[in-house]
Motif scaffolding. Structure first.
Motif, mmCIF file in Angstrom:
data_model
loop_
_atom_site.group_PDB
_atom_site.id
_atom_site.type_symbol
_atom_site.label_atom_id
_atom_site.label_comp_id
_atom_site.label_asym_id
_atom_site.label_seq_id
_atom_site.Cartn_x
_atom_site.Cartn_y
_atom_site.Cartn_z
ATOM 1 N N ARG A 2 15.990 -12.628 -14.699
ATOM 2 C CA ARG A 2 16.065 -11.717 -15.830
ATOM 3 C C ARG A 2 14.747 -11.006 -16.057
ATOM 4 N NH1 ARG A 2 18.324 -16.420 -18.207
ATOM 5 N NH2 ARG A 2 16.467 -16.603 -19.519
ATOM 6 N N ALA A 3 13.625 -11.575 -15.589
ATOM 7 C CA ALA A 3 12.307 -11.020 -15.885
ATOM 8 C C ALA A 3 12.054 -9.718 -15.152
ATOM 9 C CB ALA A 3 11.224 -12.034 -15.521
ATOM 10 N N GLY A 4 12.670 -9.497 -14.003
ATOM 11 C CA GLY A 4 12.449 -8.266 -13.259
ATOM 12 C C GLY A 4 12.458 -8.509 -11.771
ATOM 13 N N PHE A 5 12.715 -7.436 -11.024
ATOM 14 C CA PHE A 5 12.840 -7.539 -9.569
ATOM 15 C C PHE A 5 11.626 -6.863 -8.958
ATOM 16 C CE2 PHE A 5 14.819 -6.400 -5.457
ATOM 17 C CZ PHE A 5 15.242 -7.663 -5.096
ATOM 18 N N TRP A 6 10.557 -7.630 -8.713
ATOM 19 C CA TRP A 6 9.329 -7.036 -8.221
ATOM 20 C C TRP A 6 8.548 -8.059 -7.404
ATOM 21 C CZ3 TRP A 6 4.928 -9.449 -10.214
ATOM 22 C CH2 TRP A 6 5.084 -10.178 -11.398
ATOM 23 N N ALA A 7 7.612 -7.536 -6.633
ATOM 24 C CA ALA A 7 6.762 -8.375 -5.795
ATOM 25 C C ALA A 7 5.378 -7.745 -5.710
ATOM 26 C CB ALA A 7 7.361 -8.547 -4.403
ATOM 27 N N VAL A 8 4.432 -8.501 -5.169
ATOM 28 C CA VAL A 8 3.028 -8.092 -5.064
ATOM 29 C C VAL A 8 2.569 -8.292 -3.626
ATOM 30 C CG1 VAL A 8 0.672 -8.703 -5.745
ATOM 31 C CG2 VAL A 8 2.474 -8.563 -7.475
ATOM 32 N N THR A 9 1.805 -7.342 -3.091
ATOM 33 C CA THR A 9 1.155 -7.508 -1.784
ATOM 34 C C THR A 9 -0.331 -7.773 -2.014
ATOM 35 O OG1 THR A 9 2.716 -6.100 -0.596
ATOM 36 C CG2 THR A 9 0.546 -6.401 0.399
ATOM 37 N N ILE A 55 8.526 -5.084 6.323
ATOM 38 C CA ILE A 55 7.291 -5.624 5.751
ATOM 39 C C ILE A 55 6.128 -4.968 6.485
ATOM 40 C CG2 ILE A 55 5.828 -7.686 5.588
ATOM 41 C CD1 ILE A 55 7.982 -7.740 3.556
ATOM 42 N N GLY A 56 5.127 -4.512 5.747
ATOM 43 C CA GLY A 56 3.996 -3.899 6.421
ATOM 44 C C GLY A 56 3.057 -3.223 5.448
ATOM 45 N N LEU A 57 2.163 -2.405 5.996
ATOM 46 C CA LEU A 57 1.213 -1.618 5.213
ATOM 47 C C LEU A 57 1.420 -0.140 5.510
ATOM 48 C CD1 LEU A 57 -2.056 -3.728 5.764
ATOM 49 C CD2 LEU A 57 -0.431 -3.870 3.858
ATOM 50 N N GLY A 114 -11.580 9.212 6.686
ATOM 51 C CA GLY A 114 -10.962 9.857 5.532
ATOM 52 C C GLY A 114 -10.734 8.874 4.408
ATOM 53 N N ARG A 115 -10.050 9.360 3.379
ATOM 54 C CA ARG A 115 -9.663 8.515 2.242
ATOM 55 C C ARG A 115 -8.151 8.286 2.308
ATOM 56 N NH1 ARG A 115 -12.682 7.995 -2.342
ATOM 57 N NH2 ARG A 115 -10.818 8.343 -3.636
ATOM 58 N N TRP A 116 -7.760 7.018 2.194
ATOM 59 C CA TRP A 116 -6.365 6.650 2.407
ATOM 60 C C TRP A 116 -5.843 5.807 1.235
ATOM 61 C CZ3 TRP A 116 -4.051 8.480 6.878
ATOM 62 C CH2 TRP A 116 -4.920 8.982 7.841
ATOM 63 N N ARG A 117 -4.680 6.206 0.763
ATOM 64 C CA ARG A 117 -3.959 5.406 -0.227
ATOM 65 C C ARG A 117 -3.246 4.267 0.508
ATOM 66 N NH1 ARG A 117 1.414 7.694 -3.320
ATOM 67 N NH2 ARG A 117 1.887 5.871 -4.631
ATOM 68 N N VAL A 118 -3.467 3.029 0.092
ATOM 69 C CA VAL A 118 -2.917 1.857 0.782
ATOM 70 C C VAL A 118 -1.815 1.245 -0.085
ATOM 71 C CG1 VAL A 118 -3.425 -0.361 1.863
ATOM 72 C CG2 VAL A 118 -5.180 1.448 1.813
ATOM 73 N N GLN A 119 -0.627 1.079 0.519
ATOM 74 C CA GLN A 119 0.512 0.467 -0.167
ATOM 75 C C GLN A 119 1.082 -0.662 0.687
ATOM 76 O OE1 GLN A 119 2.640 4.343 -0.500
ATOM 77 N NE2 GLN A 119 2.942 3.770 -2.644
ATOM 78 N N GLY A 120 1.639 -1.654 0.036
ATOM 79 C CA GLY A 120 2.355 -2.718 0.716
ATOM 80 C C GLY A 120 3.839 -2.430 0.748
ATOM 81 N N LEU A 121 4.448 -2.480 1.944
ATOM 82 C CA LEU A 121 5.897 -2.341 2.089
ATOM 83 C C LEU A 121 6.513 -3.718 1.955
ATOM 84 C CD1 LEU A 121 6.035 0.193 5.056
ATOM 85 C CD2 LEU A 121 6.064 0.657 2.592
ATOM 86 N N GLN A 122 7.453 -3.875 1.035
ATOM 87 C CA GLN A 122 7.946 -5.197 0.632
ATOM 88 C C GLN A 122 9.459 -5.312 0.727
ATOM 89 O OE1 GLN A 122 4.598 -6.252 -2.670
ATOM 90 N NE2 GLN A 122 6.273 -4.992 -3.408
ATOM 91 N N PHE A 129 11.941 -4.747 -2.301
ATOM 92 C CA PHE A 129 11.095 -4.501 -3.459
ATOM 93 C C PHE A 129 10.413 -3.141 -3.323
ATOM 94 C CE2 PHE A 129 11.116 -9.162 -2.928
ATOM 95 C CZ PHE A 129 11.643 -9.530 -4.150
ATOM 96 N N ALA A 130 9.991 -2.584 -4.446
ATOM 97 C CA ALA A 130 9.286 -1.313 -4.432
ATOM 98 C C ALA A 130 7.924 -1.475 -3.764
ATOM 99 C CB ALA A 130 9.111 -0.796 -5.857
ATOM 100 N N PRO A 131 7.402 -0.419 -3.099
ATOM 101 C CA PRO A 131 6.056 -0.499 -2.518
ATOM 102 C C PRO A 131 5.025 -0.853 -3.592
ATOM 103 C CG PRO A 131 7.205 1.450 -1.729
ATOM 104 C CD PRO A 131 8.060 0.875 -2.808
ATOM 105 N N TYR A 132 4.017 -1.604 -3.167
ATOM 106 C CA TYR A 132 2.992 -2.069 -4.106
ATOM 107 C C TYR A 132 1.686 -1.327 -3.848
ATOM 108 C CZ TYR A 132 -0.009 -5.175 -6.809
ATOM 109 O OH TYR A 132 -0.897 -5.684 -7.728
ATOM 110 N N GLU A 133 1.056 -0.850 -4.922
ATOM 111 C CA GLU A 133 -0.207 -0.119 -4.813
ATOM 112 C C GLU A 133 -1.357 -1.101 -4.617
ATOM 113 O OE1 GLU A 133 -0.567 3.084 -4.633
ATOM 114 O OE2 GLU A 133 1.541 3.580 -5.012
ATOM 115 N N ILE A 134 -1.948 -1.077 -3.416
ATOM 116 C CA ILE A 134 -3.057 -1.989 -3.108
ATOM 117 C C ILE A 134 -4.398 -1.372 -3.485
ATOM 118 C CG2 ILE A 134 -4.242 -3.205 -1.241
ATOM 119 C CD1 ILE A 134 -1.538 -3.398 0.178
ATOM 120 N N GLY A 135 -4.620 -0.109 -3.164
ATOM 121 C CA GLY A 135 -5.881 0.525 -3.503
ATOM 122 C C GLY A 135 -6.156 1.723 -2.614
ATOM 123 N N THR A 136 -7.428 2.132 -2.561
ATOM 124 C CA THR A 136 -7.863 3.284 -1.767
ATOM 125 C C THR A 136 -8.880 2.829 -0.735
ATOM 126 O OG1 THR A 136 -7.521 4.780 -3.640
ATOM 127 C CG2 THR A 136 -8.907 5.574 -1.835
#
Length: 253
Positions: A24-31, A69-71, A103-111, A114-121
Motif C-alpha cells: 500500500r505504501a507505493g511501488f518504487w525502488a532505489v538504485t 536492469i542497468g544504468l 562531457g556532463r551526463w545525467r545518470v539513471q538506474g533502470l529498474q 519500477f520507474a528509473p531512479y535519478e542517481i546524479g550527474t
C-alpha cells in the motif's frame, strides 16, 4: 454494468486492508552505486557495481524478475548510453562495464518495472555528483540484513535495529559468475532462491484472493445478464402451432 462496478468497488474496499503495508505504501525502488573511482576519465572502461533495492532497503520481492536492469547516461546533447547489468552473488547486486566520452551526463538506474531512479550527474573527466534522495529512509526504523559480508553502501540506512540475514545468497548463471571461490553456504541457485522468496511472499495471497473474488462476481453478473437477454429474445410460437397442439395425427400405410 453499474451493478458490476458497484460490486467490484465493494470487493476492493473489503480486501484492501488485507494488503501488506509495503504494497500500500507505493511501488518504487532505489538504485545505489558502489563507490566509483576518484576520477572517471574519457573513453576508459570501468566496472561499476550497483544495487536495485525495493523501497530502498530490500531485494525485489515480487513474482518473476526485473528486466531490464542497468544504468542509463544521457548527455547534454541528448545522446543516450545504456549499460545492462549482470547479477552478482548478492541479492539485488549487479555490475556493468561503462565507457563514457567527455562531457556532463545525467545518470539513471533502470529498474525493470519500477520507474528509473535519478542517481546524479557524472562529469567526465571528473566524478559523480549525487542527486538528492527521492525516497529518504526514515531514521530509527528496523531493517533486514539480506546480504551477509557484502552489503549495499548505505546499509543500515540509519536504522535503529538490524535483523540478521534470512535469505541464502543467490548465485548468478554460470556465464556471469566471477572468478573467485564460492563458499558452500553461498552456492544456492537463482531458481531455488527465487522460488523460496516467491512462495513465501506475503503479498501474493491477498492479490490472488482479490483476483479470484473479482472474477467470481464478474462471472456471476455476466451469466445473469446473458440469461435475461436470452429470455427477452426467445421467439414466440406462432398461432398456427398452438392451434394444432392436441390434434391426433393419423397415418395411412
Amino acid at each position: 454494468m453499474r451493478r458490476l462496478l458497484v460490486a467490484l468497488a465493494t470487493m476492493a474496499a473489503i480486501l484492501a486492508p488485507a494488503l501488506p503495508a509495503h504494497a500500500r505504501a507505493g511501488f518504487w525502488a532505489v538504485t545505489e552505486l558502489d563507490p566509483l573511482p576518484a576520477e572517471v576519465r574519457p573513453d576508459v572502461s570501468y566496472t561499476v557495481g550497483f544495487w536495485v533495492l525495493q523501497h530502498g532497503t530490500h531485494p525485489y520481492e515480487g513474482p518473476g524478475g526485473l528486466e531490464p536492469i542497468g544504468l542509463r547516461l544521457t548527455g547534454e546533447d541528448g545522446t543516450t548510453l545504456t549499460f545492462g547489468g549482470t547479477p552478482l552473488l548478492e541479492p539485488a547486486h549487479y555490475a556493468t562495464s561503462i565507457t563514457v566520452p567527455a562531457g556532463r551526463w545525467r545518470v539513471q538506474g533502470l529498474q525493470g518495472m519500477f520507474a528509473p531512479y535519478e542517481i546524479g550527474t557524472l562529469t567526465v573527466p571528473g566524478g559523480l555528483k549525487a542527486a538528492p534522495p527521492q525516497f529518504p529512509v526514515p531514521a530509527g526504523t528496523e531493517v533486514m540484513d539480506f546480504w551477509g559480508p557484502v552489503k549495499p553502501p548505505g546499509f543500515p540506512w540509519k536504522a535503529a535495529a538490524v535483523i540478521p540475514n534470512r535469505l541464502p545468497a543467490a548465485t548468478p548463471a554460470a556465464s556471469a559468475q566471477p572468478a573467485r571461490t564460492i563458499e558452500p553456504d553461498r552456492a544456492t541457485q537463482p531458481a531455488q532462491a527465487a522460488a523460496a522468496v516467491g512462495d513465501s511472499s506475503p503479498w501474493r495471497q491477498p492479490y490472488a484472493l482479490l483476483a479470484v473474488a473479482v472474477a467470481a462476481v464478474a462471472g456471476t453478473l455476466l451469466v445473469q445478464r446473458a440469461a435475461r437477454t436470452a429470455v427477452r429474445r426467445r421467439p414466440h410460437d406462432p398461432p398456427e402451432r398452438e392451434a394444432r397442439e392436441g390434434e391426433e395425427v393419423i397415418s395411412t400405410g
